[in-house]
Design a protein around this motif. Structure first.
Motif, PDB file in Angstrom:
ATOM      1  N   LYS A 106      -6.830   6.622 -12.469  1.00 60.00           N
ATOM      2  CA  LYS A 106      -6.321   6.029 -11.240  1.00 60.00           C
ATOM      3  C   LYS A 106      -5.003   5.279 -11.441  1.00 60.00           C
ATOM      4  O   LYS A 106      -4.496   4.662 -10.511  1.00 60.00           O
ATOM      5  CB  LYS A 106      -7.355   5.044 -10.672  1.00 60.00           C
ATOM      6  CG  LYS A 106      -8.630   5.690 -10.165  1.00 60.00           C
ATOM      7  CD  LYS A 106      -8.395   6.419  -8.857  1.00 60.00           C
ATOM      8  CE  LYS A 106      -9.706   6.848  -8.221  1.00 60.00           C
ATOM      9  NZ  LYS A 106      -9.490   7.469  -6.901  1.00 60.00           N
ATOM     10  N   HIS A 107      -4.447   5.316 -12.634  1.00 64.66           N
ATOM     11  CA  HIS A 107      -3.207   4.596 -12.909  1.00 64.66           C
ATOM     12  C   HIS A 107      -2.002   5.441 -12.506  1.00 64.66           C
ATOM     13  O   HIS A 107      -1.978   6.656 -12.713  1.00 64.66           O
ATOM     14  CB  HIS A 107      -3.108   4.243 -14.394  1.00 64.66           C
ATOM     15  CG  HIS A 107      -4.161   3.269 -14.844  1.00 64.66           C
ATOM     16  ND1 HIS A 107      -4.061   1.917 -14.647  1.00 64.66           N
ATOM     17  CD2 HIS A 107      -5.351   3.469 -15.472  1.00 64.66           C
ATOM     18  CE1 HIS A 107      -5.120   1.310 -15.135  1.00 64.66           C
ATOM     19  NE2 HIS A 107      -5.925   2.234 -15.646  1.00 64.66           N
ATOM     20  N   VAL A 108      -1.006   4.791 -11.934  1.00 64.96           N
ATOM     21  CA  VAL A 108       0.213   5.478 -11.499  1.00 64.96           C
ATOM     22  C   VAL A 108       1.431   4.659 -11.906  1.00 64.96           C
ATOM     23  O   VAL A 108       1.501   3.454 -11.670  1.00 64.96           O
ATOM     24  CB  VAL A 108       0.238   5.676  -9.965  1.00 64.96           C
ATOM     25  CG1 VAL A 108       1.545   6.333  -9.534  1.00 64.96           C
ATOM     26  CG2 VAL A 108      -0.950   6.523  -9.512  1.00 64.96           C
ATOM     27  N   ILE A 109       2.384   5.332 -12.541  1.00 68.92           N
ATOM     28  CA  ILE A 109       3.715   4.768 -12.800  1.00 68.92           C
ATOM     29  C   ILE A 109       4.626   5.293 -11.698  1.00 68.92           C
ATOM     30  O   ILE A 109       4.586   6.485 -11.384  1.00 68.92           O
ATOM     31  CB  ILE A 109       4.233   5.185 -14.185  1.00 68.92           C
ATOM     32  CG1 ILE A 109       3.367   4.544 -15.288  1.00 68.92           C
ATOM     33  CG2 ILE A 109       5.701   4.781 -14.371  1.00 68.92           C
ATOM     34  CD1 ILE A 109       3.701   5.037 -16.690  1.00 68.92           C
ATOM     35  N   TYR A 110       5.444   4.424 -11.113  1.00 66.61           N
ATOM     36  CA  TYR A 110       6.243   4.863  -9.973  1.00 66.61           C
ATOM     37  C   TYR A 110       7.671   4.320 -10.020  1.00 66.61           C
ATOM     38  O   TYR A 110       7.966   3.315 -10.656  1.00 66.61           O
ATOM     39  CB  TYR A 110       5.594   4.435  -8.651  1.00 66.61           C
ATOM     40  CG  TYR A 110       5.701   2.946  -8.374  1.00 66.61           C
ATOM     41  CD1 TYR A 110       6.791   2.420  -7.673  1.00 66.61           C
ATOM     42  CD2 TYR A 110       4.723   2.059  -8.812  1.00 66.61           C
ATOM     43  CE1 TYR A 110       6.906   1.053  -7.432  1.00 66.61           C
ATOM     44  CE2 TYR A 110       4.824   0.704  -8.577  1.00 66.61           C
ATOM     45  CZ  TYR A 110       5.919   0.203  -7.883  1.00 66.61           C
ATOM     46  OH  TYR A 110       6.036  -1.144  -7.660  1.00 66.61           O
ATOM     47  N   LEU A 163       2.206  13.031 -21.819  1.00 71.74           N
ATOM     48  CA  LEU A 163       1.981  11.595 -22.019  1.00 71.74           C
ATOM     49  C   LEU A 163       3.065  10.968 -22.890  1.00 71.74           C
ATOM     50  O   LEU A 163       3.475   9.830 -22.664  1.00 71.74           O
ATOM     51  CB  LEU A 163       0.610  11.369 -22.650  1.00 71.74           C
ATOM     52  CG  LEU A 163      -0.573  11.360 -21.692  1.00 71.74           C
ATOM     53  CD1 LEU A 163      -1.897  11.331 -22.454  1.00 71.74           C
ATOM     54  CD2 LEU A 163      -0.492  10.167 -20.742  1.00 71.74           C
ATOM     55  N   LEU A 164       3.536  11.723 -23.871  1.00 73.61           N
ATOM     56  CA  LEU A 164       4.586  11.208 -24.745  1.00 73.61           C
ATOM     57  C   LEU A 164       5.952  11.212 -24.057  1.00 73.61           C
ATOM     58  O   LEU A 164       6.839  10.443 -24.428  1.00 73.61           O
ATOM     59  CB  LEU A 164       4.648  12.035 -26.030  1.00 73.61           C
ATOM     60  CG  LEU A 164       3.406  11.961 -26.919  1.00 73.61           C
ATOM     61  CD1 LEU A 164       3.517  12.948 -28.075  1.00 73.61           C
ATOM     62  CD2 LEU A 164       3.193  10.549 -27.451  1.00 73.61           C
ATOM     63  N   ARG A 165       6.110  12.056 -23.028  1.00 77.67           N
ATOM     64  CA  ARG A 165       7.398  12.171 -22.341  1.00 77.67           C
ATOM     65  C   ARG A 165       7.525  11.256 -21.118  1.00 77.67           C
ATOM     66  O   ARG A 165       8.633  11.005 -20.646  1.00 77.67           O
ATOM     67  CB  ARG A 165       7.623  13.619 -21.871  1.00 77.67           C
ATOM     68  CG  ARG A 165       7.803  14.602 -22.976  1.00 77.67           C
ATOM     69  CD  ARG A 165       7.860  16.031 -22.421  1.00 77.67           C
ATOM     70  NE  ARG A 165       9.195  16.432 -22.040  1.00 77.67           N
ATOM     71  CZ  ARG A 165       9.496  17.614 -21.516  1.00 77.67           C
ATOM     72  NH1 ARG A 165       8.531  18.490 -21.280  1.00 77.67           N
ATOM     73  NH2 ARG A 165      10.735  17.919 -21.205  1.00 77.67           N
ATOM     74  N   ILE A 166       6.410  10.791 -20.595  1.00 76.42           N
ATOM     75  CA  ILE A 166       6.460   9.980 -19.366  1.00 76.42           C
ATOM     76  C   ILE A 166       7.331   8.743 -19.580  1.00 76.42           C
ATOM     77  O   ILE A 166       7.221   8.052 -20.598  1.00 76.42           O
ATOM     78  CB  ILE A 166       5.042   9.565 -18.927  1.00 76.42           C
ATOM     79  CG1 ILE A 166       4.299  10.768 -18.341  1.00 76.42           C
ATOM     80  CG2 ILE A 166       5.086   8.433 -17.901  1.00 76.42           C
ATOM     81  CD1 ILE A 166       2.855  10.492 -17.987  1.00 76.42           C
ATOM     82  N   LYS A 188      -1.370   5.837 -17.096  1.00 70.69           N
ATOM     83  CA  LYS A 188      -1.016   4.485 -17.534  1.00 70.69           C
ATOM     84  C   LYS A 188      -0.067   4.557 -18.717  1.00 70.69           C
ATOM     85  O   LYS A 188       0.623   3.609 -19.034  1.00 70.69           O
ATOM     86  CB  LYS A 188      -2.286   3.715 -17.910  1.00 70.69           C
ATOM     87  CG  LYS A 188      -2.058   2.242 -18.212  1.00 70.69           C
ATOM     88  CD  LYS A 188      -3.378   1.555 -18.516  1.00 70.69           C
ATOM     89  CE  LYS A 188      -3.164   0.063 -18.787  1.00 70.69           C
ATOM     90  NZ  LYS A 188      -4.453  -0.616 -19.093  1.00 70.69           N
ATOM     91  N   LYS A 189      -0.048   5.720 -19.377  1.00 67.49           N
ATOM     92  CA  LYS A 189       0.709   5.978 -20.603  1.00 67.49           C
ATOM     93  C   LYS A 189       0.171   5.111 -21.736  1.00 67.49           C
ATOM     94  O   LYS A 189       0.777   4.122 -22.143  1.00 67.49           O
ATOM     95  CB  LYS A 189       2.210   5.744 -20.404  1.00 67.49           C
ATOM     96  CG  LYS A 189       3.068   6.270 -21.570  1.00 67.49           C
ATOM     97  CD  LYS A 189       4.551   6.134 -21.265  1.00 67.49           C
ATOM     98  CE  LYS A 189       5.412   6.461 -22.471  1.00 67.49           C
ATOM     99  NZ  LYS A 189       5.336   7.872 -22.862  1.00 67.49           N
ATOM    100  N   SER A 190      -1.008   5.505 -22.214  1.00 72.11           N
ATOM    101  CA  SER A 190      -1.662   4.746 -23.280  1.00 72.11           C
ATOM    102  C   SER A 190      -2.233   5.695 -24.332  1.00 72.11           C
ATOM    103  O   SER A 190      -2.475   6.878 -24.066  1.00 72.11           O
ATOM    104  CB  SER A 190      -2.786   3.886 -22.697  1.00 72.11           C
ATOM    105  OG  SER A 190      -3.840   4.708 -22.220  1.00 72.11           O
ATOM    106  N   TRP A 191      -2.464   5.149 -25.513  1.00 72.97           N
ATOM    107  CA  TRP A 191      -3.065   5.950 -26.585  1.00 72.97           C
ATOM    108  C   TRP A 191      -4.507   6.310 -26.238  1.00 72.97           C
ATOM    109  O   TRP A 191      -5.014   7.349 -26.671  1.00 72.97           O
ATOM    110  CB  TRP A 191      -3.018   5.171 -27.903  1.00 72.97           C
ATOM    111  CG  TRP A 191      -1.620   4.944 -28.401  1.00 72.97           C
ATOM    112  CD1 TRP A 191      -0.952   3.764 -28.468  1.00 72.97           C
ATOM    113  CD2 TRP A 191      -0.717   5.944 -28.888  1.00 72.97           C
ATOM    114  NE1 TRP A 191       0.323   3.947 -28.967  1.00 72.97           N
ATOM    115  CE2 TRP A 191       0.489   5.276 -29.235  1.00 72.97           C
ATOM    116  CE3 TRP A 191      -0.790   7.334 -29.056  1.00 72.97           C
ATOM    117  CZ2 TRP A 191       1.601   5.961 -29.745  1.00 72.97           C
ATOM    118  CZ3 TRP A 191       0.321   8.014 -29.568  1.00 72.97           C
ATOM    119  CH2 TRP A 191       1.489   7.320 -29.902  1.00 72.97           C
TER     120      TRP A 191
END
Length: 261
Positions: free
Chosen positions: A250-254, A216-219, A163-166
């Motif tokens: 289960k989160h996906v960035i696409y 995570l910081l690079r996504i 999800k790209k979260s802290w």
């Protein structure tokens, strides 16, 4: 977390020991497969196959092929016909690929020679996918990967299992040291080197902790993926990006792109 920092990952470095790189990739494959991280990406993959009338996926930057077996089986059911997958990488993890080929009875195959996602040979066909790896590339190289697909009229799907979260970053630091020690003996195929570099000289856990944090910081968040796709010279392509999935792991960035019919 809308920021993106380039930084560097150990896995990307030419000098980094390949045996440790493979151990890190094997762990990632085990976790992605166990959590079925990319389940939410299934509709996007089905769309790519349907729009291009293909049943073959060429996976780039495959690492150890994390999650691909589950996705291939689910896609085959969704499409109503067998879907074949070819794994490729600049640093092929041949032991993992052989294992996946045997487990899938040949439905998952691989190319043993190094394949560069920036210049995929013309004879390699199929819908292109990149799972958990697109963040390795700075924007100008990421754009060139998409451009290579467009120049060769290949559909492409970019997927990042986060999800790209802290919160994800905090969970990584709190849970990973325990999880890696518990699951390492159960990762297949079994390797003594994986045990050695986990429990005796813990290069694998340290490498995963560093690379996981940096990843995570690079996504790229969807907004940045959209900007990159807009720079690709492909007037007849359809591009779409976003987030899908619910629940931990289960989160996906696409980002998906395919030629307009």
């Amino acid at each position: 977390m809308n920021i993106r920092l380039q930084l560097f990952e150990l896995e990307d470095q030419n000098w980094f020991p390949h045996v440790v790189r493979e151990g890190m990739q094997d762990y990632l494959r085990f976790m992605i497969s166990t959590l079925d991280t990319y389940e939410a990406a299934l509709p996007c993959l089905a769309e790519l196959l349907t729009k291009t009338k293909q049943r073959h996926i060429t996976d780039l930057c495959s690492g150890a092929g994390g999650g691909i077996a589950n996705l291939r089986e689910a896609l085959s059911k969704t499409m109503g016909t067998p879907v074949h997958v070819t794994l490729t990488d600049l640093y092929p993890n041949l032991d993992a690929y052989e294992y996946l080929k045997i487990e899938s009875k040949g439905a998952i195959d691989f190319i043993p020679e190094p394949i560069n996602a920036l210049d995929v040979p013309e004879h390699i066909r199929g819908v292109r996918t990149i799972f958990s790896s697109f963040h390795h590339f700075p924007p100008h190289i990421a754009k060139n990967i998409l451009q290579d697909a467009a120049d060769k009229h290949a559909a492409i799907g970019i997927f990042e299992g986060a999800k790209k979260s802290w919160t994800e970053l905090l969970l990584l630091w709190l849970t990973f040291p325990i999880v890696v020690l518990l699951i390492t003996p159960f990762i297949k195929p079994f390797k003594m080197s994986r045990l050695f570099f986990t429990y005796i000289i813990p290069l694998i856990p340290l490498g995963i902790l560093w690379d996981g944090t940096v990843s995570l910081l690079r996504i790229y968040p969807p907004e940045k993926l959209k900007k990159i796709s807009e720079k690709v010279h492909a007037p007849n392509y359809i591009w779409r990006t976003g987030r899908v999935g619910k629940g931990p792991g289960k989160h996906v960035i696409y980002l998906i792109g395919y030629p307009r019919v």
